[in-house]
Design a protein around this motif. Structure first.
Motif, PDB file in Angstrom:
ATOM      1  N   GLN A 245       0.961  -1.329   0.135  1.00  0.00           N
ATOM      2  CA  GLN A 245      -0.627   0.335   0.098  1.00  0.00           C
ATOM      3  C   GLN A 245       0.747   0.779   0.470  1.00  0.00           C
ATOM      4  OE1 GLN A 245      -3.583   2.042   2.886  1.00  0.00           O
ATOM      5  NE2 GLN A 245      -3.183  -0.080   2.621  1.00  0.00           N
ATOM      6  N   HIS A 246       1.449   1.447   1.001  1.00  0.00           N
ATOM      7  CA  HIS A 246       2.987   2.365   0.504  1.00  0.00           C
ATOM      8  C   HIS A 246       3.278   2.410  -0.408  1.00  0.00           C
ATOM      9  CE1 HIS A 246       6.882   4.605   1.689  1.00  0.00           C
ATOM     10  NE2 HIS A 246       5.569   5.208   3.007  1.00  0.00           N
ATOM     11  N   LYS A 247       3.989   1.899  -1.047  1.00  0.00           N
ATOM     12  CA  LYS A 247       4.405   1.423  -3.032  1.00  0.00           C
ATOM     13  C   LYS A 247       3.541   2.433  -3.642  1.00  0.00           C
ATOM     14  CE  LYS A 247       6.497  -1.141  -6.601  1.00  0.00           C
ATOM     15  NZ  LYS A 247       6.585  -2.444  -7.064  1.00  0.00           N
ATOM     16  N   TYR A 248       1.778   2.057  -3.667  1.00  0.00           N
ATOM     17  CA  TYR A 248       1.071   2.472  -4.800  1.00  0.00           C
ATOM     18  C   TYR A 248       1.154   4.055  -4.049  1.00  0.00           C
ATOM     19  CZ  TYR A 248      -3.394   3.840  -6.079  1.00  0.00           C
ATOM     20  OH  TYR A 248      -5.489   4.204  -6.220  1.00  0.00           O
ATOM     21  N   LEU A 249       0.953   4.080  -2.414  1.00  0.00           N
ATOM     22  CA  LEU A 249       0.391   5.551  -1.932  1.00  0.00           C
ATOM     23  C   LEU A 249       1.646   6.916  -2.472  1.00  0.00           C
ATOM     24  CD1 LEU A 249      -0.771   5.364   1.157  1.00  0.00           C
ATOM     25  CD2 LEU A 249      -2.062   5.947  -0.354  1.00  0.00           C
ATOM     26  N   THR A 250       2.828   6.226  -2.751  1.00  0.00           N
ATOM     27  CA  THR A 250       4.015   6.940  -2.955  1.00  0.00           C
ATOM     28  C   THR A 250       3.731   7.288  -4.740  1.00  0.00           C
ATOM     29  OG1 THR A 250       5.726   5.442  -1.178  1.00  0.00           O
ATOM     30  CG2 THR A 250       6.788   6.686  -2.881  1.00  0.00           C
ATOM     31  N   TRP A 251       3.717   6.207  -5.440  1.00  0.00           N
ATOM     32  CA  TRP A 251       3.837   6.239  -6.847  1.00  0.00           C
ATOM     33  C   TRP A 251       2.699   7.499  -7.118  1.00  0.00           C
ATOM     34  CZ3 TRP A 251       5.719   5.051 -11.355  1.00  0.00           C
ATOM     35  CH2 TRP A 251       4.845   5.574 -12.389  1.00  0.00           C
ATOM     36  N   ARG A 252       1.157   7.367  -6.371  1.00  0.00           N
ATOM     37  CA  ARG A 252       0.597   8.120  -6.564  1.00  0.00           C
ATOM     38  C   ARG A 252       0.844  10.014  -6.130  1.00  0.00           C
ATOM     39  NH1 ARG A 252      -4.811   6.739  -7.292  1.00  0.00           N
ATOM     40  NH2 ARG A 252      -5.670   8.280  -7.842  1.00  0.00           N
ATOM     41  N   ALA A 253       1.282   9.810  -4.574  1.00  0.00           N
ATOM     42  CA  ALA A 253       1.568  10.647  -4.422  1.00  0.00           C
ATOM     43  C   ALA A 253       2.779  11.770  -5.647  1.00  0.00           C
ATOM     44  CB  ALA A 253       2.576  10.840  -3.310  1.00  0.00           C
ATOM     45  N   GLU A 254       3.718  10.671  -6.280  1.00  0.00           N
ATOM     46  CA  GLU A 254       4.942  11.450  -7.070  1.00  0.00           C
ATOM     47  C   GLU A 254       4.240  11.729  -8.846  1.00  0.00           C
ATOM     48  OE1 GLU A 254       8.103  12.808  -8.194  1.00  0.00           O
ATOM     49  OE2 GLU A 254       7.716  12.361  -6.174  1.00  0.00           O
ATOM     50  N   LYS A 255       3.136  10.868  -9.620  1.00  0.00           N
ATOM     51  CA  LYS A 255       2.889  10.539 -10.466  1.00  0.00           C
ATOM     52  C   LYS A 255       1.782  10.957 -10.756  1.00  0.00           C
ATOM     53  CE  LYS A 255       7.190  10.050 -11.958  1.00  0.00           C
ATOM     54  NZ  LYS A 255       8.007  10.995 -12.766  1.00  0.00           N
ATOM     55  N   ASP A 256       1.282  11.250 -10.182  1.00  0.00           N
ATOM     56  CA  ASP A 256      -0.225  11.129 -10.402  1.00  0.00           C
ATOM     57  C   ASP A 256      -0.745  12.283 -11.275  1.00  0.00           C
ATOM     58  OD1 ASP A 256      -3.794   9.867  -9.387  1.00  0.00           O
ATOM     59  OD2 ASP A 256      -3.373  12.517  -9.619  1.00  0.00           O
ATOM     60  N   PRO A 257      -1.404  11.901 -12.305  1.00  0.00           N
ATOM     61  CA  PRO A 257      -1.806  12.954 -13.315  1.00  0.00           C
ATOM     62  C   PRO A 257      -2.443  14.096 -13.108  1.00  0.00           C
ATOM     63  CG  PRO A 257      -2.864  11.820 -14.063  1.00  0.00           C
ATOM     64  CD  PRO A 257      -2.047  11.283 -12.725  1.00  0.00           C
ATOM     65  N   GLY A 258      -3.679  14.366 -11.848  1.00  0.00           N
ATOM     66  CA  GLY A 258      -3.749  14.930 -11.771  1.00  0.00           C
ATOM     67  C   GLY A 258      -3.607  16.249 -11.048  1.00  0.00           C
ATOM     68  N   HIS A 259      -2.358  16.051 -10.607  1.00  0.00           N
ATOM     69  CA  HIS A 259      -1.103  17.012 -10.039  1.00  0.00           C
ATOM     70  C   HIS A 259      -0.668  18.212 -10.268  1.00  0.00           C
ATOM     71  CE1 HIS A 259       0.711  13.648  -7.757  1.00  0.00           C
ATOM     72  NE2 HIS A 259      -0.322  13.270  -7.320  1.00  0.00           N
ATOM     73  N   PRO A 260      -0.612  19.008 -11.180  1.00  0.00           N
ATOM     74  CA  PRO A 260      -0.449  19.765 -11.955  1.00  0.00           C
ATOM     75  C   PRO A 260      -2.130  20.985 -11.829  1.00  0.00           C
ATOM     76  CG  PRO A 260       0.542  18.070 -13.868  1.00  0.00           C
ATOM     77  CD  PRO A 260      -0.567  17.444 -12.378  1.00  0.00           C
ATOM     78  N   ILE A 261      -3.129  20.369 -11.585  1.00  0.00           N
ATOM     79  CA  ILE A 261      -4.772  20.528 -11.829  1.00  0.00           C
ATOM     80  C   ILE A 261      -4.261  21.287 -10.365  1.00  0.00           C
ATOM     81  CG2 ILE A 261      -6.238  20.784 -11.883  1.00  0.00           C
ATOM     82  CD1 ILE A 261      -6.562  18.365 -13.587  1.00  0.00           C
ATOM     83  N   LEU A 262      -3.650  20.585  -9.342  1.00  0.00           N
ATOM     84  CA  LEU A 262      -4.273  21.192  -7.360  1.00  0.00           C
ATOM     85  C   LEU A 262      -3.710  22.411  -7.873  1.00  0.00           C
ATOM     86  CD1 LEU A 262      -4.140  18.168  -5.371  1.00  0.00           C
ATOM     87  CD2 LEU A 262      -5.951  19.641  -6.024  1.00  0.00           C
ATOM     88  N   LYS A 263      -1.755  22.558  -7.876  1.00  0.00           N
ATOM     89  CA  LYS A 263      -0.919  23.464  -8.045  1.00  0.00           C
ATOM     90  C   LYS A 263      -1.598  24.737  -8.981  1.00  0.00           C
ATOM     91  CE  LYS A 263       2.352  20.397  -8.144  1.00  0.00           C
ATOM     92  NZ  LYS A 263       4.080  20.022  -8.944  1.00  0.00           N
ATOM     93  N   LYS A 264      -1.961  24.278  -9.478  1.00  0.00           N
ATOM     94  CA  LYS A 264      -2.874  25.958 -10.987  1.00  0.00           C
ATOM     95  C   LYS A 264      -3.714  25.877  -9.641  1.00  0.00           C
ATOM     96  CE  LYS A 264      -5.192  26.939 -15.213  1.00  0.00           C
ATOM     97  NZ  LYS A 264      -5.135  26.763 -16.518  1.00  0.00           N
ATOM     98  N   LEU A 265      -4.643  25.492  -8.823  1.00  0.00           N
ATOM     99  CA  LEU A 265      -6.175  25.975  -8.528  1.00  0.00           C
ATOM    100  C   LEU A 265      -5.521  26.486  -7.596  1.00  0.00           C
ATOM    101  CD1 LEU A 265      -8.028  23.062  -9.398  1.00  0.00           C
ATOM    102  CD2 LEU A 265      -8.569  25.369  -9.679  1.00  0.00           C
ATOM    103  N   VAL A 266      -4.978  25.815  -6.279  1.00  0.00           N
ATOM    104  CA  VAL A 266      -4.849  26.087  -5.441  1.00  0.00           C
ATOM    105  C   VAL A 266      -2.841  27.190  -4.939  1.00  0.00           C
ATOM    106  CG1 VAL A 266      -6.227  24.430  -4.326  1.00  0.00           C
ATOM    107  CG2 VAL A 266      -4.490  23.724  -4.196  1.00  0.00           C
ATOM    108  N   GLY A 267      -2.242  26.005  -5.224  1.00  0.00           N
ATOM    109  CA  GLY A 267      -0.472  26.562  -5.225  1.00  0.00           C
ATOM    110  C   GLY A 267      -0.333  24.876  -4.627  1.00  0.00           C
ATOM    111  N   GLU A 268       1.512  25.824  -5.205  1.00  0.00           N
ATOM    112  CA  GLU A 268       2.025  24.038  -4.438  1.00  0.00           C
ATOM    113  C   GLU A 268       1.906  23.809  -3.312  1.00  0.00           C
ATOM    114  OE1 GLU A 268       6.632  22.675  -5.338  1.00  0.00           O
ATOM    115  OE2 GLU A 268       5.809  25.012  -6.513  1.00  0.00           O
ATOM    116  N   ASN A 269       2.276  24.763  -2.759  1.00  0.00           N
ATOM    117  CA  ASN A 269       2.881  24.616  -1.094  1.00  0.00           C
ATOM    118  C   ASN A 269       1.088  23.636  -0.466  1.00  0.00           C
ATOM    119  OD1 ASN A 269       5.067  25.664  -0.926  1.00  0.00           O
ATOM    120  ND2 ASN A 269       4.225  27.467  -0.054  1.00  0.00           N
ATOM    121  N   LEU A 270      -0.303  24.444  -1.153  1.00  0.00           N
ATOM    122  CA  LEU A 270      -1.254  23.384  -0.421  1.00  0.00           C
ATOM    123  C   LEU A 270      -1.728  22.302  -1.319  1.00  0.00           C
ATOM    124  CD1 LEU A 270      -3.869  23.469   1.313  1.00  0.00           C
ATOM    125  CD2 LEU A 270      -4.569  25.039  -0.297  1.00  0.00           C
TER     126      LEU A 270
END
Length: 294
Positions: free
Chosen positions: A206-231
């Motif tokens: 499960q940790h391996k899965y979470l680590t992959w998603r936290a690093e490579k999930d394709p939705g990350h750029p959208i979140l950064k655009k919406l709320v900024g990199e820190n949040l």
């Protein structure tokens, strides 16, 4: 081509169904470190809403993030993570809609790579193949998917993308309901693991899965655009993929050394293997047949 009227539907209906259905089978308790949170994007055009619970002894975290507003975009990120004493798949629903395009990922993500671990595949997916077949034609394969991502998907994954003129809200809602009910049945039937070795193995998977998603999930750029990199980073590590900092100590490069750059940083590419799958790589019996171009 007519554009999709995003005011005509809401992913909140999906969230309400899921939590109501889960409450029938488990005692949902607000997640200790999370509070229900509503906040606006940097330009105030989009509202983000989070909910999270746990339900001992089987559900470590059940959580949702919805994004909606007047910018022509709606998002649902809904997941359920089991406690490490159970090797249950991870329920995953990632839906993204704009006025012109919809992207859908719906799956019971396996803890173990089902292209290799046939015992795990038969344990959890053999009886669910008819359910998948029911929706494969209604929500057809969405095109290229990388080998790296494929190892976290099951033979019943729905990965689809289509134009707004093809959007079928009822079909997607029906698929979500049936897949989630199927996961809840598996959860009810799950037997607690007593082997310390196997519990540790589940935790690592499960940790391996979470680590992959936290690093490579394709939705990350959208979140950064919406709320900024820190949040965005806070949401990723502490909410969406909670456990990446507590279930294990391995880093992304420990799990995926092939992404290691010469300077010790993580390769930002989505794929380093260079192999992708243009059509569904499993047959109707759930057997992996491949069909990637390289």
């Amino acid at each position: 081509m007519a554009s999709l009227d995003l005011s005509s539907f809401s992913y909140h209906k999906f969230v309400e169904f899921a939590f109501q259905e889960a409450k029938l089978r488990a005692d949902l308790i607000p997640f200790p470190s999370h509070l229900p949170y509503k906040f606006r994007s940097k330009d105030n055009n989009i509202m983000l809403h989070t909910l999270s619970f746990h339900a001992p002894p089987k559900i470590r975290l059940i959580r949702s993030l919805t994004v909606e507003g007047n910018s022509g975009m709606q998002v649902l990120d809904f997941a359920v993570f089991p406690e490490p004493e159970f090797d249950l798949p991870i329920f995953c629903a990632n839906f993204f809609a704009t006025a012109n395009l919809s992207i859908v990922v719906l799956d019971l993500n396996p803890l173990y790579d089902v292209t290799i671990d046939t015992a795990y595949k038969h344990k959890y997916y053999r009886e669910l193949l008819p359910l998948g077949q029911k929706y494969f034609e209604l929500l057809p394969w969405g095109g290229n998917i990388t080998s790296e991502s494929l190892r976290f998907f099951s033979p019943i994954v729905i990965w689809s993308r289509f134009s707004s003129s093809q959007f079928k809200y009822g079909v997607l809602y029906s698929a979500f309901m049936e897949y989630f009910k199927a996961w809840l049945v598996l959860m009810e039937q799950a037997v607690k693991e007593t082997s310390a070795f196997q519990i540790c193995r589940n935790c690592d998977a499960q940790h391996k899965y979470l680590t992959w998603r936290a690093e490579k999930d394709p939705g990350h750029p959208i979140l950064k655009k919406l709320v900024g990199e820190n949040l965005a980073k806070e949401l990723l590590r502490d909410f969406l993929f909670h456990g990446v900092g507590s279930l294990g100590t391995k880093t992304f490069l420990d799990y995926f050394p092939e992404y290691n750059c010469a300077d010790g940083t993580v390769n930002r590419k989505r794929s380093v293997m260079g192999k992708s799958y243009e059509t569904r790589p499993w047959d109707t019996n759930g057997e992996f047949i491949g069909n990637g171009p390289g």
